[in-house]
Design a protein around this motif. Sequence first.
Motif, short mmCIF file in Angstrom:
data_model
loop_
_atom_site.label_atom_id
_atom_site.label_comp_id
_atom_site.label_asym_id
_atom_site.label_seq_id
_atom_site.Cartn_x
_atom_site.Cartn_y
_atom_site.Cartn_z
N GLN A 3 0.51 -1.23 0.21
CA GLN A 3 -0.49 -0.11 0.01
C GLN A 3 1.03 0.93 0.23
OE1 GLN A 3 -2.38 -1.23 3.34
NE2 GLN A 3 -4.32 -0.65 2.34
N ALA A 4 2.25 1.24 -0.26
CA ALA A 4 3.29 2.38 0.21
C ALA A 4 3.37 2.77 1.29
CB ALA A 4 3.01 3.12 -0.90
N GLU A 5 2.71 2.29 2.52
CA GLU A 5 3.78 2.63 3.65
C GLU A 5 4.09 2.72 3.78
OE1 GLU A 5 1.10 5.03 4.99
OE2 GLU A 5 -1.01 4.69 4.29
N ASN A 6 5.56 3.23 3.39
CA ASN A 6 6.66 3.09 3.42
C ASN A 6 7.20 2.78 5.07
OD1 ASN A 6 7.09 2.60 0.27
ND2 ASN A 6 7.14 4.41 -0.69
N GLN A 7 7.15 3.86 5.19
CA GLN A 7 7.97 4.49 6.59
C GLN A 7 6.97 3.25 7.68
OE1 GLN A 7 10.51 5.96 8.04
NE2 GLN A 7 10.30 4.55 9.87
N LEU A 8 5.86 2.97 8.27
CA LEU A 8 4.96 1.72 8.25
C LEU A 8 6.18 0.59 8.16
CD1 LEU A 8 1.60 2.85 8.60
CD2 LEU A 8 3.26 2.67 10.87
N ALA A 9 6.07 0.14 6.72
CA ALA A 9 6.33 -1.48 6.54
C ALA A 9 7.44 -1.55 6.78
CB ALA A 9 6.66 -1.43 5.03
N GLU A 10 8.74 -0.20 7.12
CA GLU A 10 9.62 -0.81 7.90
C GLU A 10 9.72 -0.78 8.90
OE1 GLU A 10 14.25 1.27 6.43
OE2 GLU A 10 12.52 2.30 6.36
N ASN A 11 8.96 -0.18 9.84
CA ASN A 11 9.55 -0.85 11.34
C ASN A 11 8.18 -1.69 11.32
OD1 ASN A 11 9.78 2.30 11.73
ND2 ASN A 11 7.36 2.48 12.06
N TYR A 12 7.43 -2.74 11.05
CA TYR A 12 7.53 -3.41 11.29
C TYR A 12 8.33 -4.48 10.37
CZ TYR A 12 2.82 -3.21 12.92
OH TYR A 12 1.78 -2.56 13.91
N PHE A 13 9.29 -4.77 8.87
CA PHE A 13 10.13 -5.44 8.89
C PHE A 13 11.04 -5.43 10.09
CE2 PHE A 13 9.14 -4.62 3.78
CZ PHE A 13 8.50 -6.10 3.84
N LYS A 14 11.64 -4.22 10.23
CA LYS A 14 12.15 -3.74 11.67
C LYS A 14 12.08 -5.13 13.21
CE LYS A 14 14.81 -0.09 10.12
NZ LYS A 14 14.87 1.47 11.17
N LYS A 15 10.91 -4.61 13.34
CA LYS A 15 10.25 -5.65 14.24
C LYS A 15 10.24 -7.43 14.32
CE LYS A 15 6.92 -2.71 15.98
NZ LYS A 15 5.43 -1.72 16.13
N VAL A 16 10.79 -8.01 13.21
CA VAL A 16 10.17 -8.71 13.40
C VAL A 16 11.54 -9.22 13.10
CG1 VAL A 16 10.50 -9.06 10.18
CG2 VAL A 16 9.57 -11.41 11.75
N LEU A 17 12.65 -8.38 12.72
CA LEU A 17 13.79 -9.58 12.58
C LEU A 17 14.65 -9.63 14.43
CD1 LEU A 17 15.20 -7.89 9.46
CD2 LEU A 17 14.75 -10.41 9.46
N GLN A 18 13.89 -7.99 14.64
CA GLN A 18 14.21 -8.79 16.82
C GLN A 18 13.72 -9.16 16.98
OE1 GLN A 18 12.49 -4.36 17.61
NE2 GLN A 18 14.29 -3.13 16.74
N VAL A 19 12.71 -9.57 16.64
CA VAL A 19 12.04 -11.23 17.39
C VAL A 19 12.64 -12.24 16.55
CG1 VAL A 19 9.84 -12.19 17.73
CG2 VAL A 19 9.42 -9.65 17.76
N ASN A 20 13.23 -12.55 15.64
CA ASN A 20 14.20 -13.61 15.30
C ASN A 20 14.93 -12.48 14.21
OD1 ASN A 20 14.91 -15.93 14.30
ND2 ASN A 20 13.31 -16.78 13.50
N PRO A 21 15.91 -12.48 14.45
CA PRO A 21 17.11 -12.42 13.15
C PRO A 21 17.23 -13.80 12.22
CG PRO A 21 17.63 -12.10 15.55
CD PRO A 21 16.65 -12.58 15.80
N ARG A 22 16.87 -14.58 12.85
CA ARG A 22 16.79 -16.15 11.46
C ARG A 22 16.47 -16.21 10.98
NH1 ARG A 22 21.36 -19.04 13.19
NH2 ARG A 22 20.42 -20.76 12.07
#
Length: 230
Positions: free
Chosen positions: A77-96
């Motif tokens: 949906q081109a909500e780029n900042q929000l999307a990036e926040n969630y990408f970072k969150k999932v990688l914080q939860v599981n870096p693997r």
Amino acid sequence: MLRSLLLLVLLISGCATQAPWEKTDPQRQAEAYANLGMGYLREEEYTRSLRNFNRALEVRPEHEKALHGMALALQAQAENQLAENYFKKVLQVNPRNTAARNNYAAFLFEQNRYDEARIQLQRASEDIFYSDRALIFENLGYVALEQNDPEAAKVFFKRCLTLDARAVNAHRELLRLYLPDDPQKASNHWQFLQEADIQDKDSLTLGLELAKITGNQQEQERLQQLLANH
């Protein structure tokens, strides 16, 4: 030429109903909502997918699939900042989480943030047990091309072929990269594309260029005819 990196497919199907235990077991409830979200995401029903991912996160705030799904739906949906926040969150939860890391790299690639995308893909490539590891190296090759680093791109595409000898995109890009200076190596990749009956316009155009370089008049005529039919 700007390319799009290939996303790692999330093989999750949606389900329209919940089993009784899903209403009482928080983990299974979150999983059911996340699966629904993935189903709607695949159907490009982004609002419904976001609602279900959000329900999953209300039950389990660190649910990986739901965090990853939120990132993908928001990206669509081109909500780029929000999307990036969630990408970072999932990688914080599981870096693997290699699939999420690849898809975050694809997101960064779309933003022309090639250095960051390369870092994420290089980390993802370290997961030697990941089933789609060839795709990681293919994507690294595309990033290297955008960084004007053709030698690194060759290395990455060849690594891709080491893992998946039938990776069409890697063969095509190596054909393109070898054409100016090493027609013999280019011919090896063109031979694969022919044997695999790959006849898209880009591949045929590269094959025609190779035929001109090698002076193969008959091959030139054949490829010109095929291109005329496109």
